[in-house]
Every structure is written in C-alpha cells, then in structure tokens.
Design a protein around this motif. Sequence first.
Motif, PDB file in Angstrom:
ATOM      1  N   ASN A 169       9.517   2.170   6.562  1.00 57.87           N
ATOM      2  CA  ASN A 169       8.841   2.162   5.256  1.00 57.87           C
ATOM      3  C   ASN A 169       8.515   3.550   4.712  1.00 57.87           C
ATOM      4  O   ASN A 169       7.690   3.684   3.815  1.00 57.87           O
ATOM      5  N   ILE A 170       9.153   4.580   5.238  1.00 56.02           N
ATOM      6  CA  ILE A 170       8.874   5.949   4.808  1.00 56.02           C
ATOM      7  C   ILE A 170       9.989   6.447   3.893  1.00 56.02           C
ATOM      8  O   ILE A 170      11.176   6.302   4.206  1.00 56.02           O
ATOM      9  N   ILE A 171       9.594   7.008   2.765  1.00 54.22           N
ATOM     10  CA  ILE A 171      10.547   7.626   1.827  1.00 54.22           C
ATOM     11  C   ILE A 171      10.383   9.135   1.940  1.00 54.22           C
ATOM     12  O   ILE A 171       9.405   9.709   1.478  1.00 54.22           O
ATOM     13  N   ASP A 172      11.351   9.769   2.588  1.00 59.45           N
ATOM     14  CA  ASP A 172      11.320  11.217   2.756  1.00 59.45           C
ATOM     15  C   ASP A 172      12.714  11.778   2.531  1.00 59.45           C
ATOM     16  O   ASP A 172      13.605  11.090   2.021  1.00 59.45           O
ATOM     17  N   TYR A 173      12.917  13.010   2.931  1.00 59.12           N
ATOM     18  CA  TYR A 173      14.186  13.692   2.657  1.00 59.12           C
ATOM     19  C   TYR A 173      15.378  12.993   3.304  1.00 59.12           C
ATOM     20  O   TYR A 173      16.516  13.138   2.858  1.00 59.12           O
ATOM     21  N   GLU A 178       0.856  -1.186   0.000  1.00 61.51           N
ATOM     22  CA  GLU A 178       0.000   0.000   0.000  1.00 61.51           C
ATOM     23  C   GLU A 178       0.892   1.236   0.000  1.00 61.51           C
ATOM     24  O   GLU A 178       1.856   1.313   0.759  1.00 61.51           O
ATOM     25  N   VAL A 179       0.570   2.184  -0.851  1.00 59.39           N
ATOM     26  CA  VAL A 179       1.384   3.399  -0.974  1.00 59.39           C
ATOM     27  C   VAL A 179       0.567   4.596  -0.481  1.00 59.39           C
ATOM     28  O   VAL A 179      -0.479   4.918  -1.044  1.00 59.39           O
ATOM     29  N   GLY A 233      15.182  -4.366 -14.861  1.00 54.07           N
ATOM     30  CA  GLY A 233      14.643  -5.531 -14.165  1.00 54.07           C
ATOM     31  C   GLY A 233      13.824  -5.174 -12.936  1.00 54.07           C
ATOM     32  O   GLY A 233      13.977  -5.791 -11.876  1.00 54.07           O
ATOM     33  N   LEU A 234      12.948  -4.193 -13.068  1.00 49.49           N
ATOM     34  CA  LEU A 234      12.137  -3.743 -11.946  1.00 49.49           C
ATOM     35  C   LEU A 234      10.769  -4.421 -11.959  1.00 49.49           C
ATOM     36  O   LEU A 234      10.225  -4.721 -13.022  1.00 49.49           O
ATOM     37  N   THR A 235      10.221  -4.632 -10.775  1.00 51.13           N
ATOM     38  CA  THR A 235       8.892  -5.226 -10.630  1.00 51.13           C
ATOM     39  C   THR A 235       7.975  -4.241  -9.919  1.00 51.13           C
ATOM     40  O   THR A 235       8.258  -3.837  -8.781  1.00 51.13           O
ATOM     41  N   ALA A 236       6.898  -3.843 -10.574  1.00 54.78           N
ATOM     42  CA  ALA A 236       5.957  -2.896  -9.975  1.00 54.78           C
ATOM     43  C   ALA A 236       5.199  -3.570  -8.830  1.00 54.78           C
ATOM     44  O   ALA A 236       4.596  -4.629  -9.007  1.00 54.78           O
ATOM     45  N   VAL A 237       5.234  -2.952  -7.636  1.00 50.01           N
ATOM     46  CA  VAL A 237       4.563  -3.526  -6.474  1.00 50.01           C
ATOM     47  C   VAL A 237       3.514  -2.580  -5.893  1.00 50.01           C
ATOM     48  O   VAL A 237       2.692  -3.000  -5.069  1.00 50.01           O
ATOM     49  N   GLY A 238       3.526  -1.311  -6.300  1.00 53.59           N
ATOM     50  CA  GLY A 238       2.554  -0.365  -5.776  1.00 53.59           C
ATOM     51  C   GLY A 238       2.452   0.858  -6.671  1.00 53.59           C
ATOM     52  O   GLY A 238       3.339   1.113  -7.495  1.00 53.59           O
ATOM     53  N   ALA A 239       1.371   1.598  -6.516  1.00 55.08           N
ATOM     54  CA  ALA A 239       1.165   2.776  -7.365  1.00 55.08           C
ATOM     55  C   ALA A 239       0.252   3.772  -6.661  1.00 55.08           C
ATOM     56  O   ALA A 239      -0.401   3.460  -5.654  1.00 55.08           O
ATOM     57  N   HIS A 240       0.210   4.964  -7.231  1.00 57.96           N
ATOM     58  CA  HIS A 240      -0.664   6.032  -6.738  1.00 57.96           C
ATOM     59  C   HIS A 240      -0.830   7.019  -7.892  1.00 57.96           C
ATOM     60  O   HIS A 240      -0.091   6.963  -8.880  1.00 57.96           O
ATOM     61  N   VAL A 241      -1.775   7.926  -7.781  1.00 58.89           N
ATOM     62  CA  VAL A 241      -1.975   8.931  -8.816  1.00 58.89           C
ATOM     63  C   VAL A 241      -2.698  10.123  -8.208  1.00 58.89           C
ATOM     64  O   VAL A 241      -3.566   9.979  -7.343  1.00 58.89           O
ATOM     65  N   TRP A 242      -2.265  11.312  -8.610  1.00 63.08           N
ATOM     66  CA  TRP A 242      -3.048  12.504  -8.329  1.00 63.08           C
ATOM     67  C   TRP A 242      -3.127  13.329  -9.613  1.00 63.08           C
ATOM     68  O   TRP A 242      -2.415  13.067 -10.585  1.00 63.08           O
ATOM     69  N   ARG A 243      -4.019  14.316  -9.625  1.00 61.06           N
ATOM     70  CA  ARG A 243      -4.219  15.115 -10.836  1.00 61.06           C
ATOM     71  C   ARG A 243      -3.986  16.598 -10.547  1.00 61.06           C
ATOM     72  O   ARG A 243      -4.202  17.057  -9.422  1.00 61.06           O
ATOM     73  N   LEU A 300       6.408   9.460   0.803  1.00 63.50           N
ATOM     74  CA  LEU A 300       5.738   8.194   0.505  1.00 63.50           C
ATOM     75  C   LEU A 300       5.872   7.244   1.680  1.00 63.50           C
ATOM     76  O   LEU A 300       6.928   7.182   2.321  1.00 63.50           O
ATOM     77  N   ASN A 301       4.805   6.523   1.934  1.00 68.35           N
ATOM     78  CA  ASN A 301       4.810   5.474   2.953  1.00 68.35           C
ATOM     79  C   ASN A 301       4.457   4.166   2.262  1.00 68.35           C
ATOM     80  O   ASN A 301       3.334   4.005   1.769  1.00 68.35           O
ATOM     81  N   VAL A 302       5.413   3.235   2.188  1.00 71.10           N
ATOM     82  CA  VAL A 302       5.242   1.986   1.445  1.00 71.10           C
ATOM     83  C   VAL A 302       5.054   0.852   2.444  1.00 71.10           C
ATOM     84  O   VAL A 302       6.018   0.392   3.080  1.00 71.10           O
ATOM     85  N   ILE A 303       3.809   0.399   2.610  1.00 74.06           N
ATOM     86  CA  ILE A 303       3.479  -0.635   3.586  1.00 74.06           C
ATOM     87  C   ILE A 303       3.388  -1.974   2.863  1.00 74.06           C
ATOM     88  O   ILE A 303       2.462  -2.213   2.077  1.00 74.06           O
ATOM     89  N   ASN A 304       4.340  -2.855   3.117  1.00 70.05           N
ATOM     90  CA  ASN A 304       4.374  -4.156   2.467  1.00 70.05           C
ATOM     91  C   ASN A 304       3.453  -5.138   3.182  1.00 70.05           C
ATOM     92  O   ASN A 304       3.390  -5.172   4.417  1.00 70.05           O
TER      93      ASN A 304
END
Length: 356
Positions: free
Chosen positions: A252-256, A171-172, A319-329, A203-207
């Motif tokens: 699991n947090i991607i920040d500065y 979950e992203v 060789g990357l595998t997509a495991v999560g996604a998100h979108v804003w407009r 981003l918070n990537v919860i596996n």
Amino acid sequence: MVKASIPAQVRQALNRSVWFDFSAQRSQNLGITSQALRQQILYGVPEKIGPLSLRRRCNRIKYSSPIGLDDVFPLAYNYLQEEAAKCYEKAESTKNKEIRDKLLIDAEKNNPEVLYKSLYTNLDKFDYDIPVFRHYSKQKWFEHDGMILMQRLETLHVIPDTLKTLDPKCEVHLRFFNETGINKKIEPGEILSSHVTYKQPTLNVINFESIPENSLYSVLIVNPDVPDLEYNTYKTSLNWCLVNIPLSNNDNIIDYKKINEETEMIDYLPATPEKNIPLSRLCVWVFKQNENKKLDTESVKLMITRDEFDIREFVESNGLTAVGAHVWRSKWDRNVPNVRKIYNLPKGNVFHRVRK
C-alpha cells in the motif's frame, strides 16, 4: 490486559483450542511474536518482575492486577474461544466474502492477543489481509485521525474548493524523506517549509476494506491558491498526477518504486508560494479507478495542464472515485528562491497591500 501470576491449575484451565491453532486457517500474525509477552498476557506475571508492557521498572513493581481477575480470565477466555470456533465453522461454509469477513472479525475481535496488538502495535506493521486488523484500523482512525482529517478539509475549505465531498474508504499517510530528516507522518493541515517539501512525498494508502491484488489508483496533488492577476482571484494548479498505480491491502505504499513514465503523467512540482500571499493549500486526493480499468495515459496527458487545472472535470471524465485525501500548507520562506532555481522556475512576485 496483563495479569498477575496465577496458580498452575488455573494456568492449565486455558483451553488450547482455536486461538492456539496457527495453521492455514489462522495466520501467525494474529499472535504476539514475543513469547515472554504472550506468556504474561495469557498466564500472568510474576510479582517481582512485573508486566513487560510497562517500560519503567518502578511502575512494573507497583503493578497489581484487579482482585478476582485471575479466576475470571480463564472462564471468559474459554467461553470467547468457543464462540470464536463457532464463527470459524460458519466462515468455512460461507461463500459470500463480506459475510465471511464479518465472521472472521467476530471470531478474533475479542482475542486478547489481537486486542493487545491493535492497541500497542504500530498500525503500519499490521497484516491488512486479515479482516480483524482492518476492522480495528478503521475503528481507531474514525475515532480520532478521521475526525481531524475531515475537520481540516472542511475548515480549510479543501471541500468544496477542490471537490464537493469525501466518503473516506482509506487512510492516507503522507511523509517527506529528504536530507532534513523530516520523515514523520504529516498531520493534515500542517504548515511545512519549502526545504521539507521540495522533493516528492511518499504516500501510504491503508484500505479499510478488502481489495483485490493490483487494484488501480490515481493520485492528484493540487494547489487552489495560485494568484490569478488577470482576474484578481485565485486559480488551481496541478502539482503532481499519478495514474494506474497498483495497490493491495499490504502493498500500500506509493513511492519511487511505483513511479515511472507509465504512471507519472506530470512530474512533481513543489509549492513555491509568492511572497506576502496567504498560506497555500496543497491538497492530496487519492482515487480508485472504477472497475479497475487502466486509464489511457495518452488521453490523460492531453487532458491535463499544469496551470488552471479543473480537478472536477478530470475526475468526472475518467470515472474516478475519491477514497482518501490529505492536505498540508506552505508559505513563502527564504528557501523558496533556491527551490525555484532547482526546478528552473522564474523568480516569484512580491505582493504588497494596496489601500482601497
């Protein structure tokens, strides 16, 4: 979940067995930290006080537990606790990690304390090293938020305009922290102003599965709605590229703190839509790096370009595998010229409708 007060002899009927043992085998995070709340869940509630889980006093006073629950609860609790002890015994003698995690889930999934925490505790505060919390997090996500995400990815044509499909493994969560005070979790497909998105997101990537410490991930943010005037169509731009980001179940947090010259291949560029064009989709993709191998940053920098970025070729080549996604407009607003000045971008175009 919360019962009325029970007699002392029934209170003593709860066996203080495996679910009361917070040792090396069972983390203290499985229990409820508030002793008063734990006391009420396991042993009942004084009638004049009411359940602590109900905020309004009038609702606490009106509450009454179902008839016969006080007699049935200790019997069911002790039976489930005995079954949990058997699962722990099997888990100790099992070397296969997947089977062991399943046994640990079976041992705790009916624990009243775990059930309460899974229903009423913020998922960000879970200990995701514990299999049962990953189990309930996955279950809750697929029942609601996961369906919303996939619906938005497909109806907004993020799939297949960027990548062909997605089999989500995590979950992203997406947040923007800036002086606007907008730091809430962004819902997939939400329309955000340029004043909110002009700084890089967190981003918070919860596996949902157990992953080794310092597993490596990559993140791409692309915009497939950049006007291509030469060919009268749209092209894809790369707004952010991160590689070799170390993550674990709890870290699991991607920040500065994790962004530096070795991980940021191309710096964040906010969406600055042209005036009078349709909404722009900012697509966030999270990838797991196969076999946990580090990507060669020099090769990656030579491969990527800000304009006319081919995300499918990039994913396949590395060789990357997509495991999560998100979108804003995003769409043009009065603050877009200010954002362009901050990032030293040229003035945007103004499009007009042309009758055919």
